[in-house]
Design a protein around this motif. Sequence first.
Motif, PDB file in Angstrom:
ATOM      1  N   UNK A   1       0.835  -1.227   0.000  1.00  0.00           N
ATOM      2  CA  UNK A   1       0.000   0.000   0.000  1.00  0.00           C
ATOM      3  C   UNK A   1       0.859   1.261   0.000  1.00  0.00           C
ATOM      4  N   UNK A   2       2.137   1.104   0.392  1.00  0.00           N
ATOM      5  CA  UNK A   2       2.948   2.330   0.549  1.00  0.00           C
ATOM      6  C   UNK A   2       3.049   3.120  -0.743  1.00  0.00           C
ATOM      7  N   UNK A   3       2.831   2.454  -1.890  1.00  0.00           N
ATOM      8  CA  UNK A   3       2.929   3.204  -3.163  1.00  0.00           C
ATOM      9  C   UNK A   3       1.911   4.341  -3.202  1.00  0.00           C
ATOM     10  N   UNK A   4       0.835   4.202  -2.367  1.00  0.00           N
ATOM     11  CA  UNK A   4      -0.254   5.187  -2.472  1.00  0.00           C
ATOM     12  C   UNK A   4      -0.042   6.390  -1.555  1.00  0.00           C
ATOM     13  N   UNK A   5       0.950   6.330  -0.647  1.00  0.00           N
ATOM     14  CA  UNK A   5       1.194   7.557   0.166  1.00  0.00           C
ATOM     15  C   UNK A   5       2.700   7.732   0.364  1.00  0.00           C
TER      16      UNK A   5
ATOM     17  N   UNK B   1      13.913   7.712  -8.323  1.00  0.00           N
ATOM     18  CA  UNK B   1      13.384   6.395  -8.729  1.00  0.00           C
ATOM     19  C   UNK B   1      13.225   5.455  -7.536  1.00  0.00           C
ATOM     20  N   UNK B   2      13.762   5.820  -6.372  1.00  0.00           N
ATOM     21  CA  UNK B   2      13.799   4.866  -5.248  1.00  0.00           C
ATOM     22  C   UNK B   2      12.436   4.239  -4.917  1.00  0.00           C
ATOM     23  N   UNK B   3      11.340   5.015  -4.805  1.00  0.00           N
ATOM     24  CA  UNK B   3      10.069   4.370  -4.400  1.00  0.00           C
ATOM     25  C   UNK B   3       9.545   3.374  -5.430  1.00  0.00           C
TER      26      UNK B   3
END
Lengths: 292, 334, 315, 326
Positions: free
Chosen positions: B90-94, B116-118
């Motif tokens: 889910x971390x991609x969303x915040x 680009x890290x995330x």
Amino acid sequence: MSAVAPSAPPRRGRTFAAALRRGLAHGKLWTGGLVIGFIGAIALLSLVWTPLPPAKLQIVQKLKPPLAQGLLGTDHLGRDVASMLMVGAWNSLSIAVLAVVMGALAGTLLGVAVAARRGWFEAIMMRANDVIFAVPPILSAMMLGALLGTGRPTAIIAIAVFMVPVFARVTASAALQVWSRDYVQAARGAGKGGIRITIDHVLPNIANQIIVQATIQLGLAILTEAGLSFLGLGMAPPAPTWGRMLADAQTYLGRAPWLAILPGLAIALTVLGFNMLGDGLRDLLDPRERGR
Amino acid sequence: MIEPPLVDIRHLSRDYASGGLFAGRHVTRALTDVSMTVHRGTIHGIVGESGCGKSTLARLVMALDRPTSGSVLFEGEDLFGVSARELKRKRRDFQMVFQDPFGSLDPRQTVGRIVAEPLHVLDGKPGRAERRDKVAAMLEAVGLSPDHAARYPHAFSGGQRQRIAIARALITEPKLVVADEAVSALDLSVQAQVLNLLMDLRDRRGVTVLFITHNLAVVDAVADRVGVMYRGRLVESGPAQAVFARPLHPYTRLLADAEPDVTRFGRPDRPPLSVSAPIDVGVGCSFRNRCPRAVARCATERPELRSLGDEPDLRDRQTACHRAEVLLDAETSE
Amino acid sequence: MTGLLLRRIASLVLTLLAVSALIFLVMDVLPGDPAAIMLGTSATPETLEALRRELGLDQPLVLRYLSWLAGVATGDLGMSYTYGVPVAGLIAERLVVTLPLAFLAILLSVAIAIPLGVASAARRNSVVDTAVGFLSQMFIAVPGFWVGLLLVLVFSVSFGWVPSGGFPGWQAGVLPALGALVLPAIALALPQAGVLTRVTRSAVIEVMNEDFVRTARAKGLPRRKALWRHAVPNALVPVVTILGLQFTFLIAGAVLVENVFNLPGLGRLALQALSQRDIIVMQDVVLFFAALVIVMNFLVDLSYLALDPRLRGRT
Amino acid sequence: MTQPLLRIENLAISIDRPDGARQPIVTDISLTLEAGETLGIVGESGSGKSLLALAVMGLLPPVARPTGRILLEGRDLLAMDDETLCSVRGRRVGLIFQEPLTALNPAMTVGDQIAEGMVIQDGLSWRAARREAITLLDRVRMPEAARLSRSYPHALSGGQRQRVGIAIALAMKPALMIADEPTTALDVTVQAEVLDILDDLTRDAGMALILVSHDLGVIARMCARTLVLYAGRRLEEGLTRDVLTMPLNPYTRGLLRAVPRRQPQDGRLQTIPGTVPSFAALPPGCVFSDRCPERIDACHAAEPRWTYPVPGRGVRCIRAPGEAMP
């Protein structure tokens, strides 16, 4: 969206060429590098050639001053001092480098783990550090000597074991600083775990400090090895080491002072070389430290 | 059908215990029973002085820290209820943008690698070419040029570094960006550029921003809704324009008066403020020792967030003050 | 405040126990049979067995460790295998040499390092600074025991002012005893002084960049007063830390220097015990040295409380 | 007209860079300050405003090379040796720092740090100086002044530490007080109170104040006259009300427009494009020419002169009104 004007001219570039250029400007780095290079070359040379076989006894030629018999004279058993010094260089350097590499690896691993894990793990590791640090190499070499018998492995282990808490302490404090930075919080926010963060962010940012610490510790390792072999805890005779040469020279101090002076000079020169290399690297790699 | 809020924070509290084995245990309450919602496509401001718990709130919404009690529902799912693997997905969303432009970028990495890290958290890890394109597009979206990707952070000014940090936060096209004092370290002229960027991202990309700061003017300039925090509690919330036009809580009023304004010259004509030492308040309103309108009731009963009615300019506003009505009447009669 | 103290004492005791366990384990694993050493090779198996039982060597490891520990706590460090006398007496006898030597070395290194360090920091990048820098580099690079050899070479062999070693013992009067310790103390102190000078210099330089030194100057304090009233007191914490850490190197140095000047110190005792495989003596001496280092670091920790009020505040 | 308390005549400060080159930072600064007057120096980071403040205190770092004159009560600070300067610092001019956390000596009680100046400079006994320190703390509205004067800086809050900073600067009743971003690190309500305290001091003690800040609101609240600084040059000077309501220089206009405030129906804030140039890479001609919306070619030709279109109002811009067009 108006493209922003290109940034201000980059400050001193980080590329290797720029670092080298700055390196040239640093006397310390060059003198240190030259001294260590010279002594390293001699050590390697001694593996293949020495003016005379170091163990060759020439009782009739004993206690001759430098240039009278061989470049640097002979000792109380007529052995060629120059050859012994060369082989001694190899023994000291190899033991020191091996011990520091082992100590650095274990210590760094421990340090970054402590910074990543914290909590009870940190408490135990720091306690273990205090314990190991309380027993200087001379004493641990005595204990190991009694156990494994004196010799190269004992010296290496005794010095390496003592290096671990030194590197662990330096690494842990540097790593903890990196962990407190926002870019590590951002990496955690991007879902990276402790190990990925240690590899991607922590190690690259503390590498400089570890390199500088390693060069300083190499100097200390040379001194410690010399102390061990002076007390007969280092490599067994007849292998020549600088420390043992000093021990032998003690009894002939009055008649052959050069026997005591030359090995000491060799040790001091090597340690000085490593320390200057360390200072030069610290200035080069960490501009903030310049002029310390 | 009203859309469910993007973020629904329910009774969130966080205590920090200090003191070890022998020393007395000393518990500080950083956050007490905070409940609020953040709607999609809006900039939700959180304003308060240092020590009011706003950064703790930011770290909890980002799940970088665990609450003592309460939950953070992101799109209906409690971040602290899901498995670690699910949370990572889910971390991609915040994502988050930090205050210090010089501490939020790794000096050893190129800008391209930083931004680009995330991406590594996405399911199908994008290939090298795809990553480069995504980074280039994102750098342009924040007003930098793609060829900045090969440079190191030390070559950029504070304002540009914040843009890089915003590009990093947006690379996975998150639904929410938490900005903790994102412009506080920037100079006036650069600050405006970054605030405009955030408003563009809200309007063009529908990004929702939880904008946390101590500066009222900045919140007033950029936020749609705002929550005012004091010593770990939410004391007022509502549409930013209305809240700053007519504060319904004495503390918000105090903040608005205290903040210097370029149009107000010379010494303001208000009674000198007495910032007496904050007392550790168990019961009652924690602002009462500094509040000009405090009464006996404020000392005994903690005021809860409540709405003041349905008139057009009061709808959708809440305040945690027993005497809000008195403030309202005094307001109209002045 | 007391909470802090209790916690520090607890960690001190914990560390001491851990060190004793480590040393005991290493020593216990040693090959070589103490009974055989004491009775010589001609002894019959039965007498060896009797002696082992008498010395309690047949008991399980943990029991022996605990009995040894109990002994250490009450001052009974066991009997030396080779000399047949209580180890505690042996150690005490040697301590009167090693401790004064170590103490003198510390005094000397501090007396050299602090003034040089502060002076070179105050006049940074000046001639004084480079000279002190060069000097401290020399002190660090030169092995302490080699300095000892050179001192003997110069002062006793060539000039003959001082005996080339040995220790007359305190009963021969304080002055001659101290006289015998001067050269060894110098040899021991120089490497420490080198490190301490560099640490003092960088600590003072770092503190001089702090804002509160500028506040002091803004009050009208001249440079010198700002240095000594504000910079130096705040630079003491890192200096004292290094002093604590250096102590372990001091012990190592003492063992070497005692050998060069053949002083009957603890170091020599340990070496002799090693050559005679007198395990119980080695065990006790190594433990004693380790305890000395740990206690010194504990004292350094306590000194932080005096130097840095921020720590005193924390309960 | 008696001579002003402070007169700075074309002050220029350059810094010796590590690679030996001498980098000009502050150039062509001239201003006068009467006793009891308050002057605001506004500028963004990298404008050289802190260096200017240090110059007036005679506390420039060794690498700084000042030229020109700084006359405090008729005596040129730049010509003084360090010993005489020491007698001026603290007694005739006091300095308040920005970071309350690092500006105080962590290992010395707050009371002693206030008393120290009086003991060393005015020869008071420590007992008398400590008593005076407590009265000073009362004057800066420190709660429980007596108890707190015995405690150490780490036990105080940011606002309390800044009050100690003011008390220290105030101890020897200087004629001029310099405050370098005194409230930037403080919360809004604490800042308001500290500004009130500074206001009372200048009024009651008739003390002149130079307030350095990047916050236009603070300048509007505190200062009678204002000087706008950019990339080491003064771009505009005059009465604060005039400068902040009728700015003559495009940079001041840009700054005022960039102040964050609610825009009508979600409009965008007006910005000044680009970033503050580093001193090593200043644009040709006017230092603001690369970012100025009203620039014309002549702006790049040469650095505009400092002119006085109206008495008491100075500006550096060839396009400013009242300036003959080239």
